[in-house]
Design a protein around this motif. Structure first.
Motif, PDB file in Angstrom:
ATOM      1  N   UNK A  41       0.815  -1.212   0.000  1.00 43.84           N
ATOM      2  CA  UNK A  41       0.000   0.000   0.000  1.00 43.84           C
ATOM      3  C   UNK A  41       0.853   1.269   0.000  1.00 43.84           C
ATOM      4  N   UNK A  42       1.996   1.218   0.691  1.00 42.06           N
ATOM      5  CA  UNK A  42       2.784   2.430   0.847  1.00 42.06           C
ATOM      6  C   UNK A  42       4.236   2.091   1.145  1.00 42.06           C
ATOM      7  N   UNK A  43       5.140   2.880   0.602  1.00 37.17           N
ATOM      8  CA  UNK A  43       6.574   2.795   0.908  1.00 37.17           C
ATOM      9  C   UNK A  43       6.951   4.072   1.643  1.00 37.17           C
ATOM     10  N   UNK A  44       7.554   3.972   2.808  1.00 41.73           N
ATOM     11  CA  UNK A  44       8.019   5.137   3.546  1.00 41.73           C
ATOM     12  C   UNK A  44       9.401   4.829   4.133  1.00 41.73           C
ATOM     13  N   UNK A  45      10.015   5.826   4.761  1.00 38.63           N
ATOM     14  CA  UNK A  45      11.334   5.606   5.350  1.00 38.63           C
ATOM     15  C   UNK A  45      11.589   6.622   6.454  1.00 38.63           C
ATOM     16  N   UNK A  46      12.462   6.233   7.365  1.00 45.78           N
ATOM     17  CA  UNK A  46      12.966   7.154   8.383  1.00 45.78           C
ATOM     18  C   UNK A  46      14.281   7.721   7.870  1.00 45.78           C
ATOM     19  N   UNK A  47      14.504   9.007   8.126  1.00 47.37           N
ATOM     20  CA  UNK A  47      15.701   9.679   7.622  1.00 47.37           C
ATOM     21  C   UNK A  47      16.409  10.388   8.770  1.00 47.37           C
ATOM     22  N   UNK A  48      17.731  10.247   8.792  1.00 46.44           N
ATOM     23  CA  UNK A  48      18.571  10.975   9.748  1.00 46.44           C
ATOM     24  C   UNK A  48      19.792  11.506   9.007  1.00 46.44           C
ATOM     25  N   UNK A  49      20.141  12.736   9.257  1.00 48.39           N
ATOM     26  CA  UNK A  49      21.331  13.356   8.657  1.00 48.39           C
ATOM     27  C   UNK A  49      21.360  13.200   7.135  1.00 48.39           C
ATOM     28  N   UNK A  50      20.196  13.321   6.498  1.00 52.31           N
ATOM     29  CA  UNK A  50      20.125  13.277   5.054  1.00 52.31           C
ATOM     30  C   UNK A  50      20.170  11.900   4.428  1.00 52.31           C
ATOM     31  N   UNK A  51      20.123  10.843   5.248  1.00 52.60           N
ATOM     32  CA  UNK A  51      20.164   9.490   4.698  1.00 52.60           C
ATOM     33  C   UNK A  51      19.061   8.620   5.273  1.00 52.60           C
ATOM     34  N   UNK A  52      18.638   7.635   4.500  1.00 53.17           N
ATOM     35  CA  UNK A  52      17.609   6.703   4.968  1.00 53.17           C
ATOM     36  C   UNK A  52      18.222   5.765   5.996  1.00 53.17           C
ATOM     37  N   UNK A  53      17.560   5.675   7.146  1.00 47.83           N
ATOM     38  CA  UNK A  53      18.035   4.785   8.204  1.00 47.83           C
ATOM     39  C   UNK A  53      17.157   3.550   8.366  1.00 47.83           C
ATOM     40  N   UNK A  54      15.907   3.642   7.903  1.00 41.84           N
ATOM     41  CA  UNK A  54      15.004   2.494   8.012  1.00 41.84           C
ATOM     42  C   UNK A  54      13.937   2.584   6.919  1.00 41.84           C
ATOM     43  N   UNK A  55      13.816   1.508   6.153  1.00 47.99           N
ATOM     44  CA  UNK A  55      12.794   1.407   5.116  1.00 47.99           C
ATOM     45  C   UNK A  55      11.543   0.796   5.726  1.00 47.99           C
ATOM     46  N   UNK A  56      10.365   1.278   5.275  1.00 41.25           N
ATOM     47  CA  UNK A  56       9.106   0.778   5.811  1.00 41.25           C
ATOM     48  C   UNK A  56       8.148   0.472   4.665  1.00 41.25           C
ATOM     49  N   UNK A  57       7.457  -0.665   4.762  1.00 42.00           N
ATOM     50  CA  UNK A  57       6.465  -1.050   3.758  1.00 42.00           C
ATOM     51  C   UNK A  57       5.154  -1.367   4.468  1.00 42.00           C
ATOM     52  N   UNK A  58       4.103  -0.646   4.115  1.00 40.48           N
ATOM     53  CA  UNK A  58       2.774  -0.950   4.623  1.00 40.48           C
ATOM     54  C   UNK A  58       2.145  -1.927   3.639  1.00 40.48           C
ATOM     55  N   UNK A  59       1.774  -3.099   4.154  1.00 39.48           N
ATOM     56  CA  UNK A  59       1.332  -4.197   3.302  1.00 39.48           C
ATOM     57  C   UNK A  59      -0.038  -4.694   3.748  1.00 39.48           C
ATOM     58  N   UNK A  60      -0.946  -4.882   2.784  1.00 38.80           N
ATOM     59  CA  UNK A  60      -2.227  -5.520   3.068  1.00 38.80           C
ATOM     60  C   UNK A  60      -2.078  -6.998   2.750  1.00 38.80           C
ATOM     61  N   UNK A  61      -2.452  -7.843   3.702  1.00 37.04           N
ATOM     62  CA  UNK A  61      -2.295  -9.281   3.580  1.00 37.04           C
ATOM     63  C   UNK A  61      -3.676  -9.925   3.532  1.00 37.04           C
ATOM     64  N   UNK A  62      -3.912 -10.757   2.505  1.00 36.51           N
ATOM     65  CA  UNK A  62      -5.215 -11.392   2.316  1.00 36.51           C
ATOM     66  C   UNK A  62      -5.127 -12.885   2.631  1.00 36.51           C
ATOM     67  N   UNK A  63      -6.133 -13.372   3.354  1.00 37.89           N
ATOM     68  CA  UNK A  63      -6.202 -14.796   3.675  1.00 37.89           C
ATOM     69  C   UNK A  63      -7.666 -15.201   3.832  1.00 37.89           C
ATOM     70  N   UNK A  64      -7.986 -16.483   3.557  1.00 41.79           N
ATOM     71  CA  UNK A  64      -9.383 -16.912   3.626  1.00 41.79           C
ATOM     72  C   UNK A  64      -9.862 -17.043   5.071  1.00 41.79           C
ATOM     73  N   UNK A  65     -11.149 -16.790   5.246  1.00 44.60           N
ATOM     74  CA  UNK A  65     -11.801 -17.017   6.529  1.00 44.60           C
ATOM     75  C   UNK A  65     -12.344 -18.436   6.481  1.00 44.60           C
TER      76      UNK A  65
END
Length: 69
Positions: A41-65
């Motif tokens: 759903x979304x790609x984001x990141x944490x940044x410190x001192x002008x560089x990416x320190x942590x990559x983040x991915x928001x993911x929707x996961x589908x499974x049967x009920x």
């Protein structure tokens, strides 16, 4: 009839967005059975001192009920 549940999880990685998405699915699969698909759903990141320190991915996961026994 198949009913599918979708949950949203956030994966993180120090390496890449793709690895963050993989981490999200791997962690979810520890407690969720029969994952059939994912949508990033979304790609984001944490940044410190002008560089990416942590990559983040928001993911929707589908499974049967499943019907209860």
């Amino acid at each position: 009839m198949t009913v599918v549940k979708i949950i949203k999880v956030l994966g993180t990685s120090n390496e890449s967005w793709e690895d963050a998405a993989r981490q999200a699915v791997a962690e979810a699969s520890e407690t969720v059975d029969d994952i059939h698909g994912v949508e990033v759903e979304d790609w984001t990141a944490s940044v410190e001192d002008g560089g990416i320190t942590e990559y983040k991915a928001t993911v929707e996961i589908a499974f049967p009920v499943h019907e209860s026994a």
